[in-house]
Write a protein that holds these residues in place. Structure first.
Motif, PDB file in Angstrom:
ATOM      1  N   PRO A  23       4.840  16.799   1.000  1.00 25.58           N
ATOM      2  CA  PRO A  23       3.536  17.519   0.149  1.00 25.58           C
ATOM      3  C   PRO A  23       2.908  16.062  -0.714  1.00 25.58           C
ATOM      4  CG  PRO A  23       5.123  19.336   0.377  1.00 25.58           C
ATOM      5  CD  PRO A  23       5.976  18.010   1.042  1.00 25.58           C
ATOM      6  N   LEU A  24       4.385  14.862  -1.381  1.00 23.50           N
ATOM      7  CA  LEU A  24       3.906  14.760  -2.361  1.00 23.50           C
ATOM      8  C   LEU A  24       3.157  13.089  -1.816  1.00 23.50           C
ATOM      9  CD1 LEU A  24       7.325  13.852  -4.153  1.00 23.50           C
ATOM     10  CD2 LEU A  24       5.029  15.385  -4.663  1.00 23.50           C
ATOM     11  N   TYR A  25       3.653  12.887  -0.124  1.00 24.24           N
ATOM     12  CA  TYR A  25       2.131  11.947  -0.174  1.00 24.24           C
ATOM     13  C   TYR A  25       1.010  12.762   0.376  1.00 24.24           C
ATOM     14  CZ  TYR A  25       1.358   8.216   4.011  1.00 24.24           C
ATOM     15  OH  TYR A  25       1.307   6.946   4.934  1.00 24.24           O
ATOM     16  N   TYR A  26       1.212  13.932   1.160  1.00 25.47           N
ATOM     17  CA  TYR A  26       0.120  14.636   1.801  1.00 25.47           C
ATOM     18  C   TYR A  26      -0.164  15.345   0.318  1.00 25.47           C
ATOM     19  CZ  TYR A  26       1.971  13.073   6.359  1.00 25.47           C
ATOM     20  OH  TYR A  26       2.986  13.157   6.967  1.00 25.47           O
ATOM     21  N   SER A  27      -0.596  14.687  -0.134  1.00 23.55           N
ATOM     22  CA  SER A  27      -1.318  15.269  -1.842  1.00 23.55           C
ATOM     23  C   SER A  27      -2.332  13.784  -2.304  1.00 23.55           C
ATOM     24  CB  SER A  27      -0.841  14.818  -3.164  1.00 23.55           C
ATOM     25  OG  SER A  27       0.574  14.263  -3.384  1.00 23.55           O
ATOM     26  N   GLU A  78       0.842  -1.418  -0.278  1.00 21.47           N
ATOM     27  CA  GLU A  78       0.065  -0.212   0.047  1.00 21.47           C
ATOM     28  C   GLU A  78       0.990   0.917   0.280  1.00 21.47           C
ATOM     29  OE1 GLU A  78      -2.814  -0.280   3.426  1.00 21.47           O
ATOM     30  OE2 GLU A  78      -3.672  -1.980   3.004  1.00 21.47           O
ATOM     31  N   ALA A  79       1.821   0.771  -0.209  1.00 18.84           N
ATOM     32  CA  ALA A  79       2.858   2.247   0.093  1.00 18.84           C
ATOM     33  C   ALA A  79       2.412   2.904  -1.153  1.00 18.84           C
ATOM     34  CB  ALA A  79       4.588   1.794   0.016  1.00 18.84           C
ATOM     35  N   VAL A  80       3.252   4.594  -1.141  1.00 17.32           N
ATOM     36  CA  VAL A  80       2.765   5.572  -1.957  1.00 17.32           C
ATOM     37  C   VAL A  80       4.589   5.833  -2.836  1.00 17.32           C
ATOM     38  CG1 VAL A  80       2.336   7.763  -2.456  1.00 17.32           C
ATOM     39  CG2 VAL A  80       1.145   6.498  -0.568  1.00 17.32           C
ATOM     40  N   SER A  81       4.672   5.254  -4.117  1.00 18.94           N
ATOM     41  CA  SER A  81       5.662   5.632  -4.364  1.00 18.94           C
ATOM     42  C   SER A  81       5.931   7.234  -4.714  1.00 18.94           C
ATOM     43  CB  SER A  81       5.557   5.283  -6.190  1.00 18.94           C
ATOM     44  OG  SER A  81       7.013   5.243  -6.912  1.00 18.94           O
ATOM     45  N   LEU A  82       6.634   7.788  -3.485  1.00 20.64           N
ATOM     46  CA  LEU A  82       6.460   9.168  -3.723  1.00 20.64           C
ATOM     47  C   LEU A  82       8.081   9.520  -4.666  1.00 20.64           C
ATOM     48  CD1 LEU A  82       7.044   9.347   0.521  1.00 20.64           C
ATOM     49  CD2 LEU A  82       5.933   9.757  -1.473  1.00 20.64           C
ATOM     50  N   VAL A  83       8.969   8.021  -5.229  1.00 19.11           N
ATOM     51  CA  VAL A  83       9.477   8.543  -6.257  1.00 19.11           C
ATOM     52  C   VAL A  83       9.026   9.170  -7.831  1.00 19.11           C
ATOM     53  CG1 VAL A  83      10.470   6.590  -6.820  1.00 19.11           C
ATOM     54  CG2 VAL A  83      11.503   7.698  -7.115  1.00 19.11           C
ATOM     55  N   ALA A  84       8.028   8.295  -8.271  1.00 17.32           N
ATOM     56  CA  ALA A  84       7.134   8.266  -9.569  1.00 17.32           C
ATOM     57  C   ALA A  84       6.664   9.818  -9.288  1.00 17.32           C
ATOM     58  CB  ALA A  84       5.835   7.113  -8.577  1.00 17.32           C
ATOM     59  N   LEU A  85       6.513  10.428  -8.065  1.00 18.16           N
ATOM     60  CA  LEU A  85       5.372  11.268  -8.165  1.00 18.16           C
ATOM     61  C   LEU A  85       6.267  12.582  -7.792  1.00 18.16           C
ATOM     62  CD1 LEU A  85       2.985  10.767  -5.147  1.00 18.16           C
ATOM     63  CD2 LEU A  85       2.622  11.118  -7.383  1.00 18.16           C
ATOM     64  N   LEU A  86       7.861  12.706  -7.534  1.00 11.97           N
ATOM     65  CA  LEU A  86       9.131  13.219  -7.881  1.00 11.97           C
ATOM     66  C   LEU A  86       9.397  13.756  -9.013  1.00 11.97           C
ATOM     67  CD1 LEU A  86      10.799  15.611  -6.085  1.00 11.97           C
ATOM     68  CD2 LEU A  86      12.529  12.907  -6.362  1.00 11.97           C
ATOM     69  N   ASP A  87       9.248  12.374  -9.319  1.00 12.13           N
ATOM     70  CA  ASP A  87       9.625  12.126 -10.754  1.00 12.13           C
ATOM     71  C   ASP A  87       8.199  13.365 -11.953  1.00 12.13           C
ATOM     72  OD1 ASP A  87      11.226  10.859 -13.343  1.00 12.13           O
ATOM     73  OD2 ASP A  87       9.533  11.013 -13.496  1.00 12.13           O
ATOM     74  N   ALA A  88       7.711  12.737 -11.866  1.00 15.48           N
ATOM     75  CA  ALA A  88       6.876  14.093 -12.817  1.00 15.48           C
ATOM     76  C   ALA A  88       6.609  15.700 -12.547  1.00 15.48           C
ATOM     77  CB  ALA A  88       4.832  13.224 -11.720  1.00 15.48           C
ATOM     78  N   LYS A  89       7.100  15.397 -10.554  1.00 18.76           N
ATOM     79  CA  LYS A  89       6.742  16.884 -10.560  1.00 18.76           C
ATOM     80  C   LYS A  89       7.950  18.042 -10.806  1.00 18.76           C
ATOM     81  CE  LYS A  89       8.100  19.799  -5.734  1.00 18.76           C
ATOM     82  NZ  LYS A  89       6.240  20.914  -6.715  1.00 18.76           N
ATOM     83  N   LEU A  90       9.053  16.843 -10.856  1.00 16.82           N
ATOM     84  CA  LEU A  90      10.460  17.503 -11.991  1.00 16.82           C
ATOM     85  C   LEU A  90       9.689  17.692 -13.226  1.00 16.82           C
ATOM     86  CD1 LEU A  90      12.662  15.237  -9.966  1.00 16.82           C
ATOM     87  CD2 LEU A  90      12.538  18.274  -9.647  1.00 16.82           C
ATOM     88  N   LEU A  91       9.338  16.598 -13.751  1.00 13.68           N
ATOM     89  CA  LEU A  91       8.681  16.605 -15.197  1.00 13.68           C
ATOM     90  C   LEU A  91       8.126  17.714 -16.023  1.00 13.68           C
ATOM     91  CD1 LEU A  91       8.890  14.972 -18.156  1.00 13.68           C
ATOM     92  CD2 LEU A  91       6.697  14.012 -17.195  1.00 13.68           C
ATOM     93  N   ALA A  92       7.062  17.957 -14.622  1.00 16.40           N
ATOM     94  CA  ALA A  92       6.071  18.811 -15.096  1.00 16.40           C
ATOM     95  C   ALA A  92       6.686  20.557 -15.080  1.00 16.40           C
ATOM     96  CB  ALA A  92       4.734  18.886 -14.285  1.00 16.40           C
ATOM     97  N   ASP A  93       7.933  20.566 -14.099  1.00 12.43           N
ATOM     98  CA  ASP A  93       8.676  21.688 -13.657  1.00 12.43           C
ATOM     99  C   ASP A  93       7.585  22.694 -13.064  1.00 12.43           C
ATOM    100  OD1 ASP A  93      10.929  23.177 -13.569  1.00 12.43           O
ATOM    101  OD2 ASP A  93      11.032  23.576 -15.405  1.00 12.43           O
TER     102      ASP A  93
END
Length: 205
Positions: free
Chosen positions: A150-154, A54-69
């Motif tokens: 904030p990635l987790y708490y989103s 059930e873990a949230v993939s924080l690295v995937a969310l971080l990657d998406a944040k950086l991709l979107a810039d």
């Protein structure tokens, strides 16, 4: 929270935003494969999670944040812009780990050794050739701690843990005073009042 997806609690825009977050690809799109591994290990130490299924993939969310810039619209003068700061910071963390631990990268260290390095960064005790042009302490405080939690708490999983009632759109909040809640927000169950809260929450949509 996800049980509210098709109720009046969520409108079409809310569903679209949350569905997109939940569908974030678990593959590197901005980060390199090596950066992804280091960033994944870093995120797991900043917000350790129990129960990998059930873990949230924080690295995937971080990657998406950086991709979107999508940054905050400003930056600290002594740090590079967000994308460059993360690229340089991840490289420096990995290089620092290798220098301290016989060539083992950050992801290869034990949780305890990872925490020691991050604690040293936070305390301003890490500097040198790997951190030329920016500060390890500033990267930790102004990028890692600002970007990762904030990635987790989103996500709804974290909202459930907090007892957060979820997005207010389209209804909005009306009762803004302290210790007051809108009718659609769940009542908190304090010691001795569990049954009362349970009765009230049967009517929450």
């Amino acid at each position: 929270m996800l049980a509210k997806r098709d109720t009046p609690s969520w409108d079409a825009n809310t569903r679209e935003v949350i569905d997109k977050r939940l569908a974030t690809p678990h593959v590197p799109r901005f980060l390199t494969a090596a950066e992804w591994v280091t960033a994944d290990a870093l995120c797991r130490r900043i917000l350790p999670q129990s129960g990998e299924t059930e873990a949230v993939s924080l690295v995937a969310l971080l990657d998406a944040k950086l991709l979107a810039d999508h940054g905050a619209g400003f930056r600290d003068a002594d740090l590079p812009y967000m994308r460059e700061a993360w690229r340089r910071g991840l490289a420096a963390i990995d290089a620092e780990a290798k220098a301290r631990h016989d060539g083992r990268g950050f992801a290869q260290l034990s949780n305890q050794d990872q925490d020691r390095l991050l604690t040293a960064m936070q305390a301003g005790e890490v500097s040198g050739e790997h951190w030329v042009g920016f500060s390890a302490q500033m990267f930790f405080k102004r990028r890692v701690l600002v970007d990762v939690p904030p990635l987790y708490y989103s996500l709804p999983k974290a909202w459930n843990e907090l007892g957060f009632g979820g997005p207010a759109s389209p209804r909005g909040y009306v009762r803004l005073d302290g210790d007051r809640r809108d009718p659609w927000e769940a009542a908190e169950a304090s010691a001795g009042s569990e049954k009362k809260a349970e009765r009230e929450n049967r009517h929450v949509v």
